[in-house]
Design a protein around this motif. Structure first.
Motif, PDB file in Angstrom:
ATOM      1  N   VAL A  59       8.420   1.079   7.858  1.00 20.37           N
ATOM      2  CA  VAL A  59       9.511   0.129   8.013  1.00 20.37           C
ATOM      3  C   VAL A  59       9.625  -0.339   9.458  1.00 20.37           C
ATOM      4  O   VAL A  59      10.019  -1.481   9.734  1.00 20.37           O
ATOM      5  CB  VAL A  59      10.833   0.734   7.507  1.00 20.37           C
ATOM      6  N   GLU A 116       8.258  -2.907   1.271  1.00 19.46           N
ATOM      7  CA  GLU A 116       9.624  -3.131   0.814  1.00 19.46           C
ATOM      8  C   GLU A 116      10.445  -3.937   1.813  1.00 19.46           C
ATOM      9  O   GLU A 116      11.272  -4.764   1.411  1.00 19.46           O
ATOM     10  CB  GLU A 116      10.304  -1.801   0.506  1.00 19.46           C
ATOM     11  N   VAL A 117      10.266  -3.705   3.101  1.00 17.57           N
ATOM     12  CA  VAL A 117      10.998  -4.526   4.070  1.00 17.57           C
ATOM     13  C   VAL A 117      10.564  -5.980   3.947  1.00 17.57           C
ATOM     14  O   VAL A 117      11.386  -6.906   3.937  1.00 17.57           O
ATOM     15  CB  VAL A 117      10.777  -4.009   5.502  1.00 17.57           C
ATOM     16  N   ASN A 120      12.149  -7.436   0.913  1.00 14.14           N
ATOM     17  CA  ASN A 120      13.555  -7.751   1.121  1.00 14.14           C
ATOM     18  C   ASN A 120      13.721  -9.037   1.918  1.00 14.14           C
ATOM     19  O   ASN A 120      14.635  -9.828   1.655  1.00 14.14           O
ATOM     20  CB  ASN A 120      14.251  -6.589   1.824  1.00 14.14           C
ATOM     21  N   HIS A 139      16.070  -5.117  -6.529  1.00 12.47           N
ATOM     22  CA  HIS A 139      16.148  -3.659  -6.489  1.00 12.47           C
ATOM     23  C   HIS A 139      16.368  -3.077  -7.881  1.00 12.47           C
ATOM     24  O   HIS A 139      15.990  -1.934  -8.148  1.00 12.47           O
ATOM     25  CB  HIS A 139      17.250  -3.219  -5.524  1.00 12.47           C
ATOM     26  N   PHE A 322      22.376  -0.451  -1.198  1.00 16.96           N
ATOM     27  CA  PHE A 322      21.265  -0.923  -0.373  1.00 16.96           C
ATOM     28  C   PHE A 322      21.055  -2.437  -0.483  1.00 16.96           C
ATOM     29  O   PHE A 322      21.027  -3.137   0.539  1.00 16.96           O
ATOM     30  CB  PHE A 322      19.997  -0.158  -0.756  1.00 16.96           C
ATOM     31  N   LEU A 326      21.895  -5.287   2.557  1.00 17.06           N
ATOM     32  CA  LEU A 326      20.802  -6.115   3.070  1.00 17.06           C
ATOM     33  C   LEU A 326      21.139  -7.594   2.954  1.00 17.06           C
ATOM     34  O   LEU A 326      20.849  -8.392   3.855  1.00 17.06           O
ATOM     35  CB  LEU A 326      19.509  -5.819   2.315  1.00 17.06           C
ATOM     36  N   ALA A 344      17.334  -2.685   7.097  1.00 16.36           N
ATOM     37  CA  ALA A 344      16.445  -1.899   6.243  1.00 16.36           C
ATOM     38  C   ALA A 344      15.913  -0.684   6.993  1.00 16.36           C
ATOM     39  O   ALA A 344      15.764   0.406   6.427  1.00 16.36           O
ATOM     40  CB  ALA A 344      15.287  -2.762   5.751  1.00 16.36           C
ATOM     41  N   TYR A 348      16.117   3.355   6.047  1.00 17.43           N
ATOM     42  CA  TYR A 348      14.995   4.286   5.978  1.00 17.43           C
ATOM     43  C   TYR A 348      15.156   5.476   6.916  1.00 17.43           C
ATOM     44  O   TYR A 348      14.478   6.485   6.746  1.00 17.43           O
ATOM     45  CB  TYR A 348      13.680   3.558   6.257  1.00 17.43           C
TER      46      TYR A 348
END
Length: 407
Positions: A59, A116-117, A120, A139, A322, A326, A344, A348
């Motif tokens: 991340v 995942e970052v 997002n 998600h 989450f 975000l 994010a 993490y």
């Protein structure tokens, strides 16, 4: 919404579904891996530290990679690491090598963190274009994947199917899905050029550090850390909590995690209408209280059946924390990608410190009492939820009462 946007959104949903399947496939088999490695709960916490360390490294690297190369390239790199990590975990579990499982989890976590970052950031971009919540459903697809992975893991645990072969098959599935998804993503999402207004030279520092000067974003980071900790504690420890804390079978532990994952999925797919009606502040505040109630029952219940049922409240309560935070972080006309990446990263951090810290504490007081740490953080998230309702871009219909919703 034109066809390109639909393909873009569908690609994000598809990969997150596969990623959730991969995560839950690992989680559902943690009791079997722990037994195969023949290690204590504390040592298992160190093994899980590989996942946390990899996630944090991933991340941390993801934001700069997105700014330099764009989301599509970053996601491709993350997917490759996810597949490689699962294969290494499979080999380590088959050979009873704790170091091998640790290294595989580090690769797997790094890939997830990188991808995942970036996802997002991509999801926030789609959300901005279409004017409707996308991140909760994104998600939700991850959570739906965890349901699929948990069901598969539970079934294979019941028949004592080898962990190595199980994870190898999941790695092959993720590889196939990743290729399909990446081809549908646009080029250059989140990529910065030398002339951008928020470059380090003109803004006084790297974007991912500069944005933390915003007090509101800092508080949002605290909320996402707390909510991610609540979600991550279940992902890392719930099957073992039921096995060790309530003396149920490994299959029953997997079934409990399935209930948690299913409730997470339900909460996230229902999140869009709830957000449009009630707004972020109320949704996150009530979510944190709901998760807290579930955790209290899990901690103090004399009955494993009651504790298992309470994990539904735990899952529903943490489901929207989450993605909603975000989305709130992305409420900025210029720094949306940097802000989403920064928040994010805060989330993490929970995955980095959570597994080993909870594992070491559990060695002294047990996993059930250890969950009081998670409970305290959820109370903090509920108290701070008010900062989610005042951003600089369209938030939700309920938050602004004035933002038109396009299709």
């Amino acid at each position: 919404m034109d066809a390109a946007i639909r393909r873009w959104r569908a690609a994000l949903f598809l990969f997150m579904l596969a990623a959730g399947t991969g995560m839950a496939s690992w989680v559902a088999r943690t009791p079997a891996v722990r037994d195969g490695l023949d290690v204590s709960t504390g040592v298992m916490g160190l093994v899980l530290f590989g996942l946390s360390t990899g996630s944090m490294a991933g991340v941390t690297a993801s934001g700069p990679l997105v700014r330099r190369c764009g989301g599509r390239v970053t996601i491709s790199a993350g997917a490759a690491l996810v597949v490689a990590g699962l294969l290494v975990v499979a080999a380590g579990a088959s050979l009873s090598l704790a170091a091998g499982v640790f290294c595989g989890l580090a690769l797997f976590g790094g890939g997830l963190g990188i991808a995942e970052v970036a996802f997002n950031i991509e999801g926030a971009a789609v959300e901005s274009i279409i004017g409707r919540p996308v991140l909760p459903v994104l998600h939700g697809c991850f959570s739906l994947g965890t349901v699929v992975g948990a069901l598969l893991g539970m079934a294979l645990t019941a028949v004592a199917f080898p962990v190595g072969w199980h994870l190898t098959a999941v790695a092959a599935l993720i590889a196939a899905v990743a290729v399909r998804a990446v081809l549908s993503l646009p080029h250059g999402t989140g990529k910065k050029t030398a002339g951008d207004d928020d470059s380090p030279r003109r803004s006084g520092g790297p974007g991912h550090l500069r944005v933390w000067r915003d007090r509101r974003l800092l508080l949002i980071g605290v909320i996402v850390l707390a909510m991610a900790f609540g979600e991550g504690a279940a992902n890392d420890w719930l099957p073992l909590l039921m096995v060790d804390g309530y003396h149920v079978s490994a299959t029953a532990g997997s079934l409990t995690f399935l209930a948690f994952a299913a409730s997470m999925t339900l909460g996230r797919f229902a999140g869009g209408p709830l957000l449009e009606r009630f707004g972020r502040t109320q949704v996150v505040r009530i979510s944190a209280v709901t998760a807290s109630l579930g955790l209290v029952v899990v901690i103090v219940s004399p009955s494993p059946l009651m504790a298992g049922a309470a994990t539904v409240l735990w899952g529903l309560g943490t489901s929207l924390g989450f993605p909603v935070t975000l989305s709130a972080a992305g409420d900025h006309p210029h720094d949306a990608a940097e802000r989403v990446g920064a928040v994010a990263t805060a989330g993490y951090v929970a995955f980095l410190v959570g597994p080993p810290a909870l594992g070491f504490l559990a060695d002294h007081i047990g996993l059930r009492l250890t969950m009081t740490v998670v409970l305290a953080l959820l109370v903090v998230a509920s108290a701070l939820a008010g900062v989610l309702g005042s951003g600089g871009r369209a938030e939700t219909a309920a938050d602004t009462k004035a933002q038109p919703m396009s299709s």
